[in-house]
Motif scaffolding. Structure first.
Motif, PDB file in Angstrom:
ATOM      1  N   SER A 142       1.395  -1.014  -0.171  1.00  0.00           N
ATOM      2  CA  SER A 142       0.563  -0.063  -0.127  1.00  0.00           C
ATOM      3  C   SER A 142       0.911   0.993  -0.018  1.00  0.00           C
ATOM      4  O   SER A 142       0.452   2.760  -0.601  1.00  0.00           O
ATOM      5  CB  SER A 142      -1.186  -0.136   1.733  1.00  0.00           C
ATOM      6  OG  SER A 142      -0.544  -0.564   2.433  1.00  0.00           O
ATOM      7  N   GLN A 143       2.250   1.320   0.679  1.00  0.00           N
ATOM      8  CA  GLN A 143       2.811   2.578   0.341  1.00  0.00           C
ATOM      9  C   GLN A 143       4.497   1.588   0.308  1.00  0.00           C
ATOM     10  O   GLN A 143       4.846   1.182   0.557  1.00  0.00           O
ATOM     11  CB  GLN A 143       2.518   3.227   1.471  1.00  0.00           C
ATOM     12  CG  GLN A 143       2.619   2.438   3.143  1.00  0.00           C
ATOM     13  CD  GLN A 143       3.091   3.737   4.142  1.00  0.00           C
ATOM     14  OE1 GLN A 143       1.570   3.858   4.085  1.00  0.00           O
ATOM     15  NE2 GLN A 143       3.155   3.104   5.435  1.00  0.00           N
ATOM     16  N   GLN A 144       5.179   3.486   0.587  1.00  0.00           N
ATOM     17  CA  GLN A 144       6.902   2.645   0.128  1.00  0.00           C
ATOM     18  C   GLN A 144       7.022   2.224   1.312  1.00  0.00           C
ATOM     19  O   GLN A 144       6.584   2.981   2.132  1.00  0.00           O
ATOM     20  CB  GLN A 144       7.496   3.996  -0.358  1.00  0.00           C
ATOM     21  CG  GLN A 144       9.340   3.988  -0.679  1.00  0.00           C
ATOM     22  CD  GLN A 144       9.651   5.244  -1.633  1.00  0.00           C
ATOM     23  OE1 GLN A 144       8.638   5.821  -1.968  1.00  0.00           O
ATOM     24  NE2 GLN A 144      10.800   4.765  -1.671  1.00  0.00           N
ATOM     25  N   ALA A 145       8.310   1.025   1.632  1.00  0.00           N
ATOM     26  CA  ALA A 145       8.292   0.709   2.956  1.00  0.00           C
ATOM     27  C   ALA A 145       9.764   2.199   3.557  1.00  0.00           C
ATOM     28  O   ALA A 145      10.251   2.743   2.856  1.00  0.00           O
ATOM     29  CB  ALA A 145       9.372  -0.206   2.562  1.00  0.00           C
ATOM     30  N   PRO A 146       9.152   1.954   4.758  1.00  0.00           N
ATOM     31  CA  PRO A 146      10.004   3.398   5.080  1.00  0.00           C
ATOM     32  C   PRO A 146      11.661   2.319   4.982  1.00  0.00           C
ATOM     33  O   PRO A 146      12.104   1.985   4.853  1.00  0.00           O
ATOM     34  CB  PRO A 146      10.312   3.317   6.921  1.00  0.00           C
ATOM     35  CG  PRO A 146       9.355   2.025   6.892  1.00  0.00           C
ATOM     36  CD  PRO A 146       9.070   1.162   6.003  1.00  0.00           C
ATOM     37  N   PRO A 147      12.377   4.265   5.031  1.00  0.00           N
ATOM     38  CA  PRO A 147      13.884   3.953   5.005  1.00  0.00           C
ATOM     39  C   PRO A 147      14.361   2.825   5.951  1.00  0.00           C
ATOM     40  O   PRO A 147      13.921   3.432   7.139  1.00  0.00           O
ATOM     41  CB  PRO A 147      14.683   5.135   5.563  1.00  0.00           C
ATOM     42  CG  PRO A 147      13.676   6.221   4.926  1.00  0.00           C
ATOM     43  CD  PRO A 147      11.787   5.399   5.054  1.00  0.00           C
ATOM     44  N   ARG A 148      15.038   1.782   5.682  1.00  0.00           N
ATOM     45  CA  ARG A 148      16.181   1.215   6.054  1.00  0.00           C
ATOM     46  C   ARG A 148      17.059   1.741   7.442  1.00  0.00           C
ATOM     47  O   ARG A 148      18.195   2.601   6.602  1.00  0.00           O
ATOM     48  CB  ARG A 148      16.730  -0.143   5.027  1.00  0.00           C
ATOM     49  CG  ARG A 148      18.155  -0.711   5.759  1.00  0.00           C
ATOM     50  CD  ARG A 148      18.561  -1.932   5.041  1.00  0.00           C
ATOM     51  NE  ARG A 148      19.304  -2.983   5.534  1.00  0.00           N
ATOM     52  CZ  ARG A 148      19.547  -4.160   5.688  1.00  0.00           C
ATOM     53  NH1 ARG A 148      17.769  -4.224   5.889  1.00  0.00           N
ATOM     54  NH2 ARG A 148      20.174  -5.382   6.520  1.00  0.00           N
ATOM     55  N   LYS A 149      16.936   1.311   8.740  1.00  0.00           N
ATOM     56  CA  LYS A 149      17.470   1.975   9.556  1.00  0.00           C
ATOM     57  C   LYS A 149      18.197   0.570  10.446  1.00  0.00           C
ATOM     58  O   LYS A 149      18.020   0.094  10.345  1.00  0.00           O
ATOM     59  CB  LYS A 149      16.926   2.029  10.435  1.00  0.00           C
ATOM     60  CG  LYS A 149      16.050   2.915  10.609  1.00  0.00           C
ATOM     61  CD  LYS A 149      14.948   4.044  11.839  1.00  0.00           C
ATOM     62  CE  LYS A 149      14.072   5.141  11.265  1.00  0.00           C
ATOM     63  NZ  LYS A 149      13.455   5.675  12.381  1.00  0.00           N
ATOM     64  N   GLU A 150      19.757   0.214   9.537  1.00  0.00           N
ATOM     65  CA  GLU A 150      20.100  -0.333  10.030  1.00  0.00           C
ATOM     66  C   GLU A 150      21.255  -0.401  11.162  1.00  0.00           C
ATOM     67  O   GLU A 150      21.274   0.714  11.707  1.00  0.00           O
ATOM     68  CB  GLU A 150      21.163  -0.663   8.930  1.00  0.00           C
ATOM     69  CG  GLU A 150      21.547  -1.031   7.541  1.00  0.00           C
ATOM     70  CD  GLU A 150      22.109  -1.613   6.699  1.00  0.00           C
ATOM     71  OE1 GLU A 150      22.922  -1.039   7.328  1.00  0.00           O
ATOM     72  OE2 GLU A 150      22.129  -2.131   5.808  1.00  0.00           O
ATOM     73  N   PHE A 151      21.954  -1.192  12.466  1.00  0.00           N
ATOM     74  CA  PHE A 151      22.483  -1.435  12.866  1.00  0.00           C
ATOM     75  C   PHE A 151      23.617  -2.219  13.161  1.00  0.00           C
ATOM     76  O   PHE A 151      23.033  -3.305  12.938  1.00  0.00           O
ATOM     77  CB  PHE A 151      21.864  -1.372  14.609  1.00  0.00           C
ATOM     78  CG  PHE A 151      21.155  -2.735  14.035  1.00  0.00           C
ATOM     79  CD1 PHE A 151      21.202  -3.432  15.008  1.00  0.00           C
ATOM     80  CD2 PHE A 151      19.691  -2.295  13.739  1.00  0.00           C
ATOM     81  CE1 PHE A 151      20.668  -4.657  15.939  1.00  0.00           C
ATOM     82  CE2 PHE A 151      18.623  -4.281  14.304  1.00  0.00           C
ATOM     83  CZ  PHE A 151      19.105  -5.214  15.398  1.00  0.00           C
ATOM     84  N   PRO A 152      25.061  -2.645  13.979  1.00  0.00           N
ATOM     85  CA  PRO A 152      25.682  -3.570  13.632  1.00  0.00           C
ATOM     86  C   PRO A 152      25.043  -4.602  14.956  1.00  0.00           C
ATOM     87  O   PRO A 152      24.662  -4.295  15.990  1.00  0.00           O
ATOM     88  CB  PRO A 152      26.559  -2.951  14.929  1.00  0.00           C
ATOM     89  CG  PRO A 152      26.597  -2.001  15.190  1.00  0.00           C
ATOM     90  CD  PRO A 152      25.673  -1.274  14.630  1.00  0.00           C
ATOM     91  N   LEU A 153      24.889  -5.892  14.384  1.00  0.00           N
ATOM     92  CA  LEU A 153      24.261  -7.620  14.894  1.00  0.00           C
ATOM     93  C   LEU A 153      25.451  -7.992  15.081  1.00  0.00           C
ATOM     94  O   LEU A 153      26.105  -8.808  14.348  1.00  0.00           O
ATOM     95  CB  LEU A 153      23.063  -7.556  14.627  1.00  0.00           C
ATOM     96  CG  LEU A 153      22.594  -9.287  14.382  1.00  0.00           C
ATOM     97  CD1 LEU A 153      22.124  -8.796  15.570  1.00  0.00           C
ATOM     98  CD2 LEU A 153      21.480  -9.806  13.741  1.00  0.00           C
ATOM     99  N   LYS A 154      25.250  -8.260  16.594  1.00  0.00           N
ATOM    100  CA  LYS A 154      26.649  -9.681  16.650  1.00  0.00           C
ATOM    101  C   LYS A 154      25.965 -11.043  17.302  1.00  0.00           C
ATOM    102  O   LYS A 154      25.154 -11.032  17.932  1.00  0.00           O
ATOM    103  CB  LYS A 154      27.353  -9.031  18.068  1.00  0.00           C
ATOM    104  CG  LYS A 154      28.180  -9.962  18.736  1.00  0.00           C
ATOM    105  CD  LYS A 154      29.105  -9.794  19.979  1.00  0.00           C
ATOM    106  CE  LYS A 154      29.536  -7.999  20.114  1.00  0.00           C
ATOM    107  NZ  LYS A 154      30.288  -7.677  21.043  1.00  0.00           N
ATOM    108  N   VAL A 155      26.757 -11.504  16.393  1.00  0.00           N
ATOM    109  CA  VAL A 155      26.378 -13.578  15.857  1.00  0.00           C
ATOM    110  C   VAL A 155      27.332 -13.733  17.032  1.00  0.00           C
ATOM    111  O   VAL A 155      28.569 -13.386  16.498  1.00  0.00           O
ATOM    112  CB  VAL A 155      25.947 -13.974  14.895  1.00  0.00           C
ATOM    113  CG1 VAL A 155      24.356 -12.947  14.854  1.00  0.00           C
ATOM    114  CG2 VAL A 155      27.046 -13.218  14.286  1.00  0.00           C
ATOM    115  N   ARG A 156      27.349 -14.960  17.666  1.00  0.00           N
ATOM    116  CA  ARG A 156      28.213 -15.190  18.652  1.00  0.00           C
ATOM    117  C   ARG A 156      28.326 -16.659  18.225  1.00  0.00           C
ATOM    118  O   ARG A 156      27.350 -18.202  18.161  1.00  0.00           O
ATOM    119  CB  ARG A 156      28.151 -15.555  20.016  1.00  0.00           C
ATOM    120  CG  ARG A 156      29.478 -16.087  20.572  1.00  0.00           C
ATOM    121  CD  ARG A 156      29.693 -15.927  22.486  1.00  0.00           C
ATOM    122  NE  ARG A 156      29.779 -14.617  22.224  1.00  0.00           N
ATOM    123  CZ  ARG A 156      29.532 -13.738  22.962  1.00  0.00           C
ATOM    124  NH1 ARG A 156      28.774 -14.293  23.924  1.00  0.00           N
ATOM    125  NH2 ARG A 156      29.782 -12.552  22.858  1.00  0.00           N
TER     126      ARG A 156
END
Length: 230
Positions: A142-156
């Motif tokens: 129905s509408q354009q997706a909001p801007p992608r807000k990225e962050f550093p994800l730590k995986v162990r």
């Protein structure tokens, strides 16, 4: 006669039906309106998530109050309305003697005065509904997706290494698995992601896990696919 009138007044006062025939609550019955509610989900919802949410409601609602046959009729009417078959939806409502004080399935009554309320997600898709792709990603309809807000994800990793990925809360685990595969040369099929002791499926989005940006996700790495037992 006097006892019957008294019973009616008492029943209407506390919202219960009595042995006497009482007037339907709401006092009026409007035709079912074609307009459906407009609402927005707290997060972009896929078609599959919407179906699951609706199924959960229809499976549990009859267990609390009301009559099962009325719940079944309301479900059928809601499905017809969602398919733009307004005439069928109205026929179902009329056949089940359901009263619509406001012309909406969101608030209605049966002939015994029991009240039924349907949530907006059972009557219409959200404004931010997303279509599902085979790769696990979604495109908002129905509408354009909001801007992608990225962050550093730590995986162990179970190998003892910590890896940092670039992620957003809307990312499904399947997409992050592919990112980890490209970055660390670990095939997605050999990865099992866990958070708070729960296995995360490929379609699970980070926002569904309630993860905070400084938390760590555990990744079990299998060097070989598990054997199949007969």
């Amino acid at each position: 006669m006097g006892g019957c009138v008294s019973a009616q007044r008492s029943a209407l006062a506390d919202g219960r039906s009595s042995g006497c025939r009482t007037k339907k609550r709401g006092g009026r019955n409007e035709p079912l309106k074609k307009e459906r509610p407009k609402w927005k989900s707290d997060y972009p919802m896929t078609e599959g998530q919407l179906r699951s949410k609706r199924d959960e409601f229809w499976d549990t609602a009859p267990a609390f109050e009301g009559r099962k046959e009325i719940w079944d009729a309301l479900k059928a009417a809601a499905i017809a309305l969602d398919s733009n078959d307004h005439q069928l939806a109205q026929a179902i409502v009329d056949g089940a003697s359901i009263t619509l004080p406001h012309g909406s399935l969101a608030d209605c009554y049966d002939e015994l005065g029991n009240r039924y309320q349907l949530p907006a997600y059972c009557l219409a898709p959200p404004l931010n509904l997303m279509s599902e792709r085979s790769d696990g990603e979604g495109v908002e309809l129905s509408q354009q997706a909001p801007p992608r807000k990225e962050f550093p994800l730590k995986v162990r990793l179970s190998t003892g290494r910590d890896v940092c990925l670039s992620a957003s809360m809307a990312d499904p685990i399947g997409v992050l698995k592919r990112q980890l595969a490209a970055q660390e040369r670990i095939e997605a099929a050999h990865q099992r992601w866990f958070f708070s002791g729960k296995l995360l499926t490929d379609k699970t989005r980070l926002q569904d896990t309630k993860i905070q940006k400084d938390f760590v996700i555990q990744v079990i790495v299998n060097t070989a696919p598990p054997s199949i037992t007969k």
